[in-house]
Design a protein around this motif. Structure first.
Motif, PDB file in Angstrom:
ATOM      1  N   TRP A   1       5.894   3.270   1.328  1.00 40.23           N
ATOM      2  CA  TRP A   1       4.847   2.355   1.342  1.00 40.23           C
ATOM      3  C   TRP A   1       4.930   1.280   2.457  1.00 40.23           C
ATOM      4  O   TRP A   1       5.908   1.442   3.214  1.00 40.23           O
ATOM      5  CB  TRP A   1       4.868   1.506  -0.136  1.00 40.23           C
ATOM      6  CG  TRP A   1       6.237   0.969  -0.389  1.00 40.23           C
ATOM      7  CD1 TRP A   1       7.265   1.421  -1.228  1.00 40.23           C
ATOM      8  CD2 TRP A   1       7.131  -0.063   0.419  1.00 40.23           C
ATOM      9  NE1 TRP A   1       8.526   0.824  -1.049  1.00 40.23           N
ATOM     10  CE2 TRP A   1       8.349  -0.108  -0.228  1.00 40.23           C
ATOM     11  CE3 TRP A   1       6.585  -1.066   1.264  1.00 40.23           C
ATOM     12  CZ2 TRP A   1       9.174  -1.157  -0.006  1.00 40.23           C
ATOM     13  CZ3 TRP A   1       7.677  -2.080   1.568  1.00 40.23           C
ATOM     14  CH2 TRP A   1       8.977  -1.929   1.046  1.00 40.23           C
TER      15      TRP A   1
ATOM     16  N   SER B   1      -3.550  -1.363  -4.289  1.00 36.36           N
ATOM     17  CA  SER B   1      -2.361  -2.001  -3.947  1.00 36.36           C
ATOM     18  C   SER B   1      -1.613  -2.280  -5.228  1.00 36.36           C
ATOM     19  O   SER B   1      -2.157  -2.436  -6.260  1.00 36.36           O
ATOM     20  CB  SER B   1      -2.607  -3.224  -2.960  1.00 36.36           C
ATOM     21  OG  SER B   1      -3.537  -3.246  -2.318  1.00 36.36           O
TER      22      SER B   1
ATOM     23  N   THR C   1       0.747  -1.123  -0.005  1.00 39.31           N
ATOM     24  CA  THR C   1       0.019   0.050  -0.004  1.00 39.31           C
ATOM     25  C   THR C   1       0.941   1.064   0.014  1.00 39.31           C
ATOM     26  O   THR C   1       1.705   1.365   0.805  1.00 39.31           O
ATOM     27  CB  THR C   1      -0.930  -0.057   1.098  1.00 39.31           C
ATOM     28  OG1 THR C   1      -1.830  -1.167   1.247  1.00 39.31           O
ATOM     29  CG2 THR C   1      -1.655   1.275   1.238  1.00 39.31           C
TER      30      THR C   1
ATOM     31  N   GLN D   1      -3.132   3.816   6.853  1.00 37.81           N
ATOM     32  CA  GLN D   1      -3.775   4.263   5.603  1.00 37.81           C
ATOM     33  C   GLN D   1      -4.912   5.515   6.087  1.00 37.81           C
ATOM     34  O   GLN D   1      -5.021   6.274   5.368  1.00 37.81           O
ATOM     35  CB  GLN D   1      -4.870   2.993   5.335  1.00 37.81           C
ATOM     36  CG  GLN D   1      -4.179   2.095   4.440  1.00 37.81           C
ATOM     37  CD  GLN D   1      -5.327   1.036   3.884  1.00 37.81           C
ATOM     38  OE1 GLN D   1      -5.580   0.071   4.563  1.00 37.81           O
ATOM     39  NE2 GLN D   1      -5.801   1.154   2.845  1.00 37.81           N
TER      40      GLN D   1
ATOM     41  N   THR E   1      -7.809  -2.786  -6.071  1.00 39.41           N
ATOM     42  CA  THR E   1      -7.898  -2.312  -4.645  1.00 39.41           C
ATOM     43  C   THR E   1      -6.916  -0.933  -4.481  1.00 39.41           C
ATOM     44  O   THR E   1      -7.144  -0.303  -3.395  1.00 39.41           O
ATOM     45  CB  THR E   1      -7.328  -3.452  -3.709  1.00 39.41           C
ATOM     46  OG1 THR E   1      -5.987  -3.648  -3.957  1.00 39.41           O
ATOM     47  CG2 THR E   1      -8.212  -4.468  -3.799  1.00 39.41           C
TER      48      THR E   1
ATOM     49  N   CYS F   1      -6.379  -3.874   2.549  1.00 39.44           N
ATOM     50  CA  CYS F   1      -6.473  -2.523   2.418  1.00 39.44           C
ATOM     51  C   CYS F   1      -7.676  -1.765   2.052  1.00 39.44           C
ATOM     52  O   CYS F   1      -8.035  -0.673   2.202  1.00 39.44           O
ATOM     53  CB  CYS F   1      -5.498  -1.942   1.421  1.00 39.44           C
ATOM     54  SG  CYS F   1      -6.096  -2.374  -0.318  1.00 39.44           S
TER      55      CYS F   1
ATOM     56  N   GLN G   1     -10.539   2.197   3.181  1.00 37.53           N
ATOM     57  CA  GLN G   1     -11.035   2.982   2.085  1.00 37.53           C
ATOM     58  C   GLN G   1     -12.470   3.200   2.101  1.00 37.53           C
ATOM     59  O   GLN G   1     -13.066   4.025   1.365  1.00 37.53           O
ATOM     60  CB  GLN G   1     -10.640   2.244   0.703  1.00 37.53           C
ATOM     61  CG  GLN G   1      -9.223   2.034   0.549  1.00 37.53           C
ATOM     62  CD  GLN G   1      -8.839   1.864  -0.702  1.00 37.53           C
ATOM     63  OE1 GLN G   1      -9.100   2.412  -1.776  1.00 37.53           O
ATOM     64  NE2 GLN G   1      -8.150   0.285  -0.639  1.00 37.53           N
TER      65      GLN G   1
ATOM     66  N   GLN H   1       0.859  -4.841   2.783  1.00 34.88           N
ATOM     67  CA  GLN H   1      -0.484  -5.155   3.289  1.00 34.88           C
ATOM     68  C   GLN H   1      -1.063  -5.848   2.222  1.00 34.88           C
ATOM     69  O   GLN H   1      -0.813  -5.447   0.917  1.00 34.88           O
ATOM     70  CB  GLN H   1      -1.067  -3.631   3.541  1.00 34.88           C
ATOM     71  CG  GLN H   1      -2.360  -4.024   4.272  1.00 34.88           C
ATOM     72  CD  GLN H   1      -3.190  -2.370   4.544  1.00 34.88           C
ATOM     73  OE1 GLN H   1      -2.862  -1.650   3.733  1.00 34.88           O
ATOM     74  NE2 GLN H   1      -3.772  -2.443   5.647  1.00 34.88           N
TER      75      GLN H   1
END
Length: 472
Positions: free
Chosen positions: A255, A234, A213, A290, A232, A263, A267, A258
């Motif tokens: 980064w 990622s 991530t 995140q 995603t 992740c 979000q 993950q």
């Protein structure tokens, strides 16, 4: 040829190999005369702890505080040990069935040590790129040196040599056997149907790739790291050898590692700029990072002192900040009600078997039931921490609906002041199949197909968005 497990005449008991220590006391020596024997002995000991005593593998493979047999090995031998253990656990039902079919009678009652010698050797012969003669020779030697197994050394030799000769036939026949324990497979079938259950079970045979991530500029870092940009958000590395700190961008905190599925929960809050969000099970800090990177004012709640230190270290590397509160989740009460809470709850972890194949051998259906009850209490508490119209994102890495869909449905039926906020499929191109009819995320290891040399799959994850009503 049919092999027998009948007792052979016992050899006279031989003392273990010892040498005098500097204090005059006899001490067990490493098996320097048989390179690789230490690794195999450690593998059978640790496998026994996993399968027979339900001991999680991660703790035993800790470099500082793990199993003494593991800590005594060199770095190279530790890598071989992990390969043997992970491969054995991934294929254990197939290995055990193949061994049992080669015997005319089962191994004697209490011959678990012998069983573990055979299964770890079979894993090397059938599934690892290890010279077959070395796997056989070391297993026979291991049997010779263990008083419990010495009388079976000839059986070990004959059985494993036959396995070498018939390897291709054994592999073909074992494909019909599910590679996961029966209790777990039956739950998969009940939840996902026979075809999907088979795909999920087969997916756990492949080790998980490394996903990252990034704080920002995902497309730029994808090109820089020759990585695949996933739906995603990622990045997936094509292949990896070496240490994570050696990868470009680690030292500058660009980064963190993950899994792609992990992740997703952070979000689901939407715009977080200026919002006060608590991450209730924060360590090691991937989701906390995140939330902070997305602009939230984060309170990271973690009960463990050691894990809190690790969380702080990870945030420092990433140049991100959070208010770390060390306390029991149930004791946490913010001074003012929050805009949102992320509860990534402790669970059975059955969605992580690609990286943790021991999970299916250390957990049971009863564990899932107990953990689901705990998660329900955690979620009810989390909902008391948000203001009216506040959001709680609930997630875990279990594949079992009892810890996900069923738990949330029960909560909603009990509390009319809570509503589910459905996730829209059109907002997640490429992940439409991971969103169920109720608008909840449900990923499995069988999702996300391989592409252009990059591995497929992701952890099994459940995630949903709940909102406290304005009147709540």
């Amino acid at each position: 040829m049919v092999l027998t497990a009948a007792d052979s005449k016992k050899n006279p008991k031989q003392p273990p190999h010892r040498h005098p220590a500097s204090d005059g006391k006899p001490q067990a020596t490493p098996f320097a005369d048989k390179p690789g024997l230490d690794v195999r002995i450690a593998a059978t000991k640790i496998l026994a702890a996993v399968v027979d005593k339900k001991t999680p593998l991660d703790g035993m493979l800790d470099a500082g505080h793990g199993n003494p047999a593991y800590r005594a090995l060199s770095d190279a031998d530790r890598g071989l040990l992990r390969a043997i253990l992970n491969t054995t656990l991934r294929h254990l039902p197939r290995i055990e069935k193949s061994l049992s079919m080669m015997l005319d009678t089962p191994l004697p009652e209490g011959a678990r040590a012998l069983q573990h010698v055979l299964t770890t050797a079979a894993a090397q012969i059938l599934y690892l790129d290890i010279p077959a003669h070395a796997a056989v020779d070391l297993a026979v030697e291991q049997a010779h040196r263990d008083p419990r197994n010495r009388r079976f050394a000839k059986l070990v030799n004959a059985l494993l040599r036959r396995m070498v000769r018939e390897r291709e036939e054994i592999l073909a026949a074992s494909e019909a056997i599910s590679p996961v324990p029966g209790w777990f497979y039956s739950r998969l079938v009940k939840s996902y149907g026979e075809d999907e259950a088979r795909r999920i079970a087969e997916a756990q045979l492949s080790p998980a790739p490394i996903d990252l991530t990034v704080k920002a500029d995902a497309a730029v870092w994808a090109e820089r790291l020759n990585a695949r940009l996933l739906p995603t958000g990622s990045l997936r590395l094509a292949s990896f050898e070496g240490s994570i700190p050696s990868v470009d961008g680690f030292n500058e905190g660009a980064w963190w590692v993950q899994d792609a599925a992990a992740c997703l929960p952070a979000q689901l809050f939407g715009d977080l700029k200026g919002k006060r969000i608590a991450d209730l099970c924060a360590a090691p800090g991937g989701k906390t990072a995140q939330l902070a990177a997305l602009g939230a004012d984060v309170i990271a709640v973690e009960q463990s002192a050691n894990r809190s230190v690790r969380l702080q270290e990870n945030l420092a590397r990433l140049d991100l900040s959070a208010d770390i509160v060390q306390c029991d989740l149930f004791d946490y009460q913010p001074e003012e009600l929050l805009d949102g809470v992320l509860l990534d709850a402790p669970c059975s972890s059955t969605g992580t078997t690609r990286r943790h194949p021991d999970v299916l051998w250390t957990k049971s259906a009863k564990d899932i039931e107990k953990l689901a009850e705990l998660q329900g209490r955690m979620l009810r508490h989390a909902l008391t921490l948000v203001k009216p119209s506040g959001i709680v994102v609930f997630s875990n890495c279990s594949l079992d609906p009892l810890e996900g869909e069923e738990l949330v449905a029960k909560l909603l039926s009990e509390n009319p002041m809570i509503e589910r906020m459905p996730v829209a499929k059109q907002d997640w191109p490429g992940l439409e199949d991971a969103i169920n009819a109720a608008g909840e995320f449900r990923t499995t290891p069988a999702m996300l197909q391989p592409q252009d040399g990059y591995a497929g799959g992701m952890d099994g994850f459940f995630a949903c968005v709940l909102r406290r009503s304005e009147a709540g």
